[in-house]
Design a protein around this motif. Sequence first.
Motif, PDB file in Angstrom:
ATOM      1  N   LEU A  21      27.185  23.791  14.206  1.00 21.02           N
ATOM      2  CA  LEU A  21      26.248  23.051  13.367  1.00 21.02           C
ATOM      3  C   LEU A  21      26.842  22.781  11.984  1.00 21.02           C
ATOM      4  CD1 LEU A  21      22.822  24.685  14.279  1.00 21.02           C
ATOM      5  CD2 LEU A  21      23.890  22.640  15.219  1.00 21.02           C
ATOM      6  N   LEU A  22      27.501  23.800  11.409  1.00 16.45           N
ATOM      7  CA  LEU A  22      28.060  23.616  10.069  1.00 16.45           C
ATOM      8  C   LEU A  22      29.148  22.545  10.070  1.00 16.45           C
ATOM      9  CD1 LEU A  22      28.296  27.210   8.547  1.00 16.45           C
ATOM     10  CD2 LEU A  22      26.857  25.328   7.795  1.00 16.45           C
ATOM     11  N   SER A  70      24.105  26.963   2.847  1.00 11.52           N
ATOM     12  CA  SER A  70      23.716  27.744   4.025  1.00 11.52           C
ATOM     13  C   SER A  70      24.871  28.633   4.483  1.00 11.52           C
ATOM     14  CB  SER A  70      23.217  26.840   5.152  1.00 11.52           C
ATOM     15  OG  SER A  70      24.173  25.880   5.470  1.00 11.52           O
ATOM     16  N   GLN A  71      26.108  28.139   4.392  1.00 13.14           N
ATOM     17  CA  GLN A  71      27.214  29.007   4.797  1.00 13.14           C
ATOM     18  C   GLN A  71      27.317  30.229   3.889  1.00 13.14           C
ATOM     19  OE1 GLN A  71      31.263  27.510   4.814  1.00 13.14           O
ATOM     20  NE2 GLN A  71      31.917  29.161   6.180  1.00 13.14           N
ATOM     21  N   SER A  72      27.152  30.013   2.580  1.00 11.25           N
ATOM     22  CA  SER A  72      27.211  31.148   1.647  1.00 11.25           C
ATOM     23  C   SER A  72      26.147  32.181   1.976  1.00 11.25           C
ATOM     24  CB  SER A  72      26.996  30.670   0.215  1.00 11.25           C
ATOM     25  OG  SER A  72      28.034  29.815  -0.164  1.00 11.25           O
ATOM     26  N   VAL A  82      26.303  28.514  14.845  1.00 10.72           N
ATOM     27  CA  VAL A  82      26.364  28.240  13.403  1.00 10.72           C
ATOM     28  C   VAL A  82      27.615  27.433  13.073  1.00 10.72           C
ATOM     29  CG1 VAL A  82      26.675  29.308  11.142  1.00 10.72           C
ATOM     30  CG2 VAL A  82      24.968  30.199  12.711  1.00 10.72           C
ATOM     31  N   GLU A 135      29.333  19.959  11.977  1.00 11.69           N
ATOM     32  CA  GLU A 135      28.760  18.621  12.158  1.00 11.69           C
ATOM     33  C   GLU A 135      27.931  18.202  10.951  1.00 11.69           C
ATOM     34  OE1 GLU A 135      29.149  16.337  14.439  1.00 11.69           O
ATOM     35  OE2 GLU A 135      30.566  17.550  15.596  1.00 11.69           O
ATOM     36  N   MET A 136      27.673  19.160  10.051  1.00 16.72           N
ATOM     37  CA  MET A 136      26.772  18.907   8.934  1.00 16.72           C
ATOM     38  C   MET A 136      27.356  17.873   7.980  1.00 16.72           C
ATOM     39  SD  MET A 136      23.939  19.523   7.564  1.00 16.72           S
ATOM     40  CE  MET A 136      23.330  20.769   8.679  1.00 16.72           C
ATOM     41  N   LYS A 137      26.563  16.833   7.671  1.00 17.51           N
ATOM     42  CA  LYS A 137      27.071  15.766   6.799  1.00 17.51           C
ATOM     43  C   LYS A 137      26.820  16.093   5.331  1.00 17.51           C
ATOM     44  CE  LYS A 137      28.375  12.826  10.062  1.00 17.51           C
ATOM     45  NZ  LYS A 137      28.031  13.709  11.172  1.00 17.51           N
ATOM     46  N   LYS A 138      25.655  16.693   5.039  1.00 20.50           N
ATOM     47  CA  LYS A 138      25.304  16.972   3.650  1.00 20.50           C
ATOM     48  C   LYS A 138      26.124  18.146   3.126  1.00 20.50           C
ATOM     49  CE  LYS A 138      20.936  15.011   2.442  1.00 20.50           C
ATOM     50  NZ  LYS A 138      20.772  14.162   3.619  1.00 20.50           N
ATOM     51  N   PHE A 156      24.191  21.210   1.426  1.00 18.19           N
ATOM     52  CA  PHE A 156      23.447  22.027   2.384  1.00 18.19           C
ATOM     53  C   PHE A 156      24.405  22.923   3.163  1.00 18.19           C
ATOM     54  CE2 PHE A 156      21.383  22.981   6.388  1.00 18.19           C
ATOM     55  CZ  PHE A 156      20.108  23.314   5.965  1.00 18.19           C
ATOM     56  N   VAL A 209      26.937  13.142  19.604  1.00 15.23           N
ATOM     57  CA  VAL A 209      27.314  14.434  19.013  1.00 15.23           C
ATOM     58  C   VAL A 209      27.431  15.501  20.097  1.00 15.23           C
ATOM     59  CG1 VAL A 209      26.808  16.023  17.152  1.00 15.23           C
ATOM     60  CG2 VAL A 209      25.790  13.767  17.150  1.00 15.23           C
TER      61      VAL A 209
END
Lengths: 313, 295
Positions: free
Chosen positions: A106-107, A119-121, A103, A109-112, A115, A212
């Motif tokens: 992925l978080l 998702s983290q919340s 997690v 690397e997340m660009k948006k 989102f 990546v």
Amino acid sequence: MRWHCKKSGFLHEIKKNRVLYLMAVPGMLVTFLMSYIPMSGIILAFKNYRYDMGIFGSPWAANFGFDNFRFFFISGSGFRVSVNTILYNLLNTAVSQVLSITVALLLCEMKKKWFKRVSQSVIFLPYFISWTIVGAFVYNMFDSRKGWFNHMLTALGGEPVDMYLIPWVWVIVICFFNAWKWVGYGSVIYIAAIMGIDVECYEAANLDGASVTQKIRYITLPGIKNTIVIILLLNLGRILRGDFQMFYQIIGNNGQLFRMTDVIDTFVFRSLINSADLSMTAAAAFYQSFFCFIIIVTVNSLIKRFEPDYALF
Amino acid sequence: MKKPASNGQTLFNLISYTFLTLLSIVCLAPFIMLISGSFTDEEAIAYYGYSLWPQKFSIAAYRMLFRFPRDIIRSYGVSVFVTVSGTLLGLFIISMTAYVIGRKDVKYRNKISFYFYFVTLFNGGLVATYIAMVRYYNLKNSYIALILPLLMNAFYLIVMRSFLSSLPVSLAESAKMDGAGNFAIYSKIILPLSKPALATVGLFIALDYWNDWYNAMLFISTPEKYPLQYVLYSMLSTAEALSRISAQSRIPIQGQPRESIKLAMACIATGPIILLYPFVQKFFIRGITIGAVKG
């Protein structure tokens, strides 16, 4: 009174900083009452506790006081609950840490942005929920007559099953809720570690046209190795401790499931509540604390010798 | 400069979005089932069981809980009282201790830190703690038994200390020049400057108190003193607790939502946390981050 004023003396130090030391007293007192005084209860493990005689008045147990430990293992419970505790810890640590690291990767690397935030919340939310509520979830899902799970099964054309008669299912349930509760928390730790990695490494990698997965493999994972090792060590130090609240809320007093779900902590609690052999219970608790202590001190000193950077203390 | 995404990047994004979305759904699903269950009609539950969406909508469970909510309001009161007083007291003790062990001129600061750290490695176990609390401190059925066990925590002490160590030392020194005592420096200069730290650690402590049912189970046996979480637990596990509520509601037994009420109670107990969550989340993330770096 000259000897009193020796510059480096204990009394001199206390006198000089008396207000500061006094300020530490409330915290030390609370810890003393809640932790150090109960430590003297360890002696109970070596005695045959009699309520009327108190902890210190009770007679010593046979075999130089080790009879309680012998009984704990001979009765069969000692071995079973120890193995269960260790296996659950290995399984739970593996699953929750792998998920936490995934997690976090992925978080990061997340660009948006939105989102990432949402998702983290959502993934972090279960950390705030008490185990009692998880108890309500379990009732809601697995109750043999009204549970959602059986409702689904019958809707799909299957036969309803009584989950409370199948012990191995609960290994999965426990592992699931443990991960559910802790993955958000764990990923926050790993995200903090990833944030600590030098940004220049990534910039250089970008210039070289790294993908990546290459960046994760050669920069991020080596960068958080330290954190992973420390978390694993902390968990190793707790390998004989079970999360009582989790096990008790999920399994409760369902005797049929104990074979596969009883851990040292639930065993100790039940013995205390049933006022069964208190001395044997104390022996179980002491054995647990003692070995956890030995393990963490040994591992730490080994690490100190070979990789001082990773040492906990 | 924006580069077109490579194939590897697209695949990675696809996996990333799918994985995080699925995980988010898994994290939320139990809540949705809980809420939907609490709004389901009692006969529908008896006939179909619980489902993801109410088969037949009903607010009977909430109506029953709020009709004569003596027990619920009292247990809310107990939980709020224990949480507020425990948090304030805990913050006071922890911040004061953290300040002392963070001061470089305190010679025995490392020994004091070890005194707190040691109990995380070794403890006397449940039986000894129970006997001490009940027989020696005589705290059975006392609110103190709900507050005392969660008051001190080595992890929060570490978080607090590293917060305080980021404050400039010169502040304390100049105050000392002006003749301020150590306690005055702590209370008049350090505390006002460390509001973010106090908020972070305070929220951790408050969450511990709010979610605690374990100490109530061990030390409280009069139902009037049960905190909210323990009322919920006893409703889920014993028929007796449910009968108390149902007797207070004065609704005939046949018409009572005896199943969905358990889930409604769970929703009521979690409600405040879910409502506050968006506002307090960042404090927890900061606290964990600091604890992870320093601890």
